[in-house]
Scaffold this active site. Structure first.
Site, mmCIF file in Angstrom:
data_model
loop_
_atom_site.group_PDB
_atom_site.id
_atom_site.type_symbol
_atom_site.label_atom_id
_atom_site.label_comp_id
_atom_site.label_asym_id
_atom_site.label_seq_id
_atom_site.Cartn_x
_atom_site.Cartn_y
_atom_site.Cartn_z
ATOM 1 N N GLU A 144 0.887 -1.161 0.000
ATOM 2 C CA GLU A 144 0.000 0.000 0.000
ATOM 3 C C GLU A 144 0.921 1.206 0.000
ATOM 4 O OE1 GLU A 144 -1.310 2.799 0.401
ATOM 5 O OE2 GLU A 144 -2.941 2.785 1.866
ATOM 6 N N GLU A 153 4.360 8.535 -4.039
ATOM 7 C CA GLU A 153 5.136 8.071 -2.881
ATOM 8 C C GLU A 153 6.223 7.085 -3.276
ATOM 9 O OE1 GLU A 153 2.574 6.599 0.152
ATOM 10 O OE2 GLU A 153 1.677 8.550 0.584
#
Length: 650
Positions: A144, A153
């Site tokens: 995740e 990210e």
């Protein structure tokens, strides 16, 4: 142990050295994190759990042991799901040490210590082998690593490294695939977040138009995504020029590349107009068949708009084209999505770059400096004609507008360095300023204007007019529809005990943040008023900043039933006695419960630790407050206390 931290004070403009606890940064990171929001995201949790069960079953059906690699484990939730689903062992990687330590405790609390190993490293530092972190490669990859933009990210480099070094070829992956979608629109409102419009001013000589500099108009802007709650944007604020189009997909079960790439989609515009903005979001499919899907689609593109999952850790994206371009209904065009290892941007072309062999354009770079200096709401604020009209009207009460092109002298100095010689020996009769500064995060940080006014006090003539002449701090107690979730304890998540995470967040908040407000653009987060708005404190700009702290104590009466989630605070600037600009609540009719907030400003939210959910039937309830302005530091400290609060699980 204490450490000294340098901090630029946004209110006073000075650089300060403060003594902080050595773990201050950790506390800040945890207190302001999205962990609680993710744990409350039931749709995400259920879909991950379903996908993990299916992946473990597929591996077991092949007669293999299920060895899981969980990158970015956080609380260890997904690893515990995997073991519960039948995985033989999980290697859970978490680079943030306080989070890794918490994961170890959570795994132990839930009885999975013999099946889950927490590895406190970046995934690119994990080793394989008899003496390594993992004895062999995993055959199930769970991650995740996504943000609102999907890849912001570092998901692509992490997947790329994992497939090369940490997992088996053709491994199972949860999620299995991600797809990015886009829709081309025309929107004056959203375009006003990217470009300056001409400013129209009514004067005694007729309408005068202030045109933005040409270099700003030609600037392609900044490539950074503007992530917002797109569900709070009205469909009347934009015109769709294309259908929703799938732009590109990433298969996480195969080797992933972080190299720059472009993906084009040919389409025929639904209407003629000016192409300005690309709205974008993504979905993730947890299984190869695509039956288990978690989507970020806004309500008009959602398969079940009545069952939208609210979340703040994943929102939707607004991208701005380098320049607005005219499009004609039915005339074929290509929308092109470009990305490198961390960023996505869009361009509009007449033909596909793959077909004509063109090199796709580099990421746009701001060359006018404005997009680097101002955020998106600031552009919208400057483009707000109603706000401009208020300033013009206030100026009219002071002097009659005339031609000023030869009467402006720019002094490039900090205010405290301005001398009488800079003013050619003259005294200032009108000190005019707009309380906006790029360093401001909270509403009262713009009190920097007061410090500027104080710094030039010796240059002001007798009876000099200061505009704005004053400011006031206001507050209202509210019930949030959804935003409360980011501060709400989770307890159990999908059957797993995560109280340790709740306690960790509470300790981080108690370190300092529980006594502080935090900035939020509340036009994106619906709420209703439980009290009337109340003025808390005033700041008189006609006089210098006082030497001693200013303290205000009082109470706010709650007049409506509901859960008192927190107090919202904002500033109002009084240009003249008859003209006020609010950075917060825009409508305060007594019969109107739903709050309407200034969309160009962030308001400050002070979350209550124990929301009171009772209706005020046994007499009025109140919220007591103490607010103190500290002139030396420019800080505004506060404490709000709910009276007679029941702790009944509400």
């Amino acid at each position: 142990m204490k450490v000294f931290c340098g901090r630029a004070n946004p209110t006073t403009g000075s650089v300060e050295w403060l003594e902080e606890d050595e773990h201050y940064d950790y506390h800040q990171e945890i207190a302001r994190s999205s962990y609680a929001d993710m744990l409350h995201d039931k749709d995400r949790n259920i879909k991950y759990y379903q996908g993990i069960r299916a992946a473990v079953s597929r591996v077991k059906d092949r007669g293999q042991k299920a060895l899981v690699l969980d990158i970015g484990t956080g609380t260890g939730l997904l690893s515990m799901m995997a073991v519960t689903a039948g995985a033989d062992f999980c290697y859970a990687i978490e680079v943030f040490k306080p989070m890794a330590d918490a994961a170890v405790k959570i795994v132990e609390r839930n009885g999975f210590t013999d099946k889950i190993k927490i590895i406190n490293k970046h995934s690119t530092e994990v080793t394989i082998g008899p003496d390594g972190d993992m004895p062999c490669r995993a055959n199930i990859l769970i991650t995740e690593l996504f943000d609102t933009e999907l890849i912001g990210e570092g998901a692509l480099p992490s997947y790329e490294h994992a497939h090369r070094h940490l997992v088996q070829e053709n491994c199972e992956a949860v999620p299995h695939r991600a797809t990015v979608y886009a829709q081309l629109v025309e929107s004056r409102r959203m375009w006003s977040w990217n470009k300056l419009f001409p400013v129209r001013v009514q004067t005694s000589c007729g309408e005068q138009v202030i045109v933005p500099p040409l270099e700003l108009e030609r600037c392609p802007g900044a490539p950074s995504v503007y992530d917002i709650q797109l569900n709070q944007v009205s469909p009347t604020d934009f015109t769709a020029l294309s259908d929703v189009m799938p732009m590109f997909s990433v298969d996480f079960s195969k080797q992933v590349s972080s190299s720059a790439a472009c993906h084009s989609r040919q389409f025929e515009p639904l209407a003629s107009g000016r192409a300005q903005v690309v709205l974008s979001w993504w979905d993730i499919e947890m299984d190869p068949e695509g039956k288990i899907k978690c989507t970020m689609a806004p309500f008009w593109a959602h398969s079940d708009p009545e069952d939208l999952q609210w979340r703040d850790h994943w929102m939707q994206c607004v991208y701005f084209l380098p320049q607005e371009e005219p499009v004609v209904q039915g005339s074929s065009l290509c929308l092109v999505a470009h990305h490198d290892d961390y960023c996505v941007w869009y361009s509009l072309q007449k033909t596909s770059p793959e077909k004509n062999g063109r090199v796709y354009p580099a990421r746009p770079v701001c060359d006018c400096q404005a997009h680097l200096l101002w955020n998106r709401p600031r552009f919208g604020e400057i483009n707000d004609q109603d706000r401009t009209d208020q300033y013009v009207q206030a100026l009219r009460t002071i002097f009659k507008a005339n031609h000023l092109e030869d009467k402006i002298n720019i002094i490039e100095k900090r205010p405290e360095l301005v001398t009488s010689a800079d003013l050619k020996g003259k005294k200032v009769s009108l000190l005019l300023g707009e309380p906006f500064f790029t360093t401001s995060l909270l509403p009262w940080h713009n009190l920097y204007f007061w410090y500027v006014r104080t710094a030039v006090d010796q240059q002001l003539g007798p009876g000099a007019v200061v505009m704005p002449q004053a400011a006031s701090l206001h507050a209202v107690v509210v019930e949030f529809r959804d935003l409360w979730r980011i501060r709400s304890p989770c307890g159990d998540c999908e059957g797993f005990d995560v109280h340790i995470m709740d306690d960790m967040i509470k300790r981080a908040l108690d370190f300092r943040e529980s006594k502080e407000a935090e900035p939020h653009p509340l036009w994106e987060y619906p709420c209703r008023r439980l009290s009337e708005p109340q003025q808390i404190m005033t700041f008189d700009f006609r006089h210098p900043v006082p030497l001693h702290p200013v303290r205000a104590e009082g109470s706010i009466e709650l007049r409506r039933p509901g859960r008192s989630h927190g107090a919202v605070l904002w500033m109002e600037y009084h240009l003249t006695p008859d003209s006020t600009i609010s950075t917060g609540l825009l409508e305060s009719a007594e019969d109107k419960e739903d709050c309407c907030w200034n969309p160009h400003c962030k308001q400050a939210v002070y979350f209550f630790t124990s929301p009171d959910c009772r209706a005020p039937q046994g007499g009025p309830r109140t919220v007591s407050y103490t607010v103190e302005f500290h002139p030396r530091t420019g800080d505004v400290t506060m404490d709000f206390t709910l009276s007679d609060t029941r702790k009944d699980g509400c």
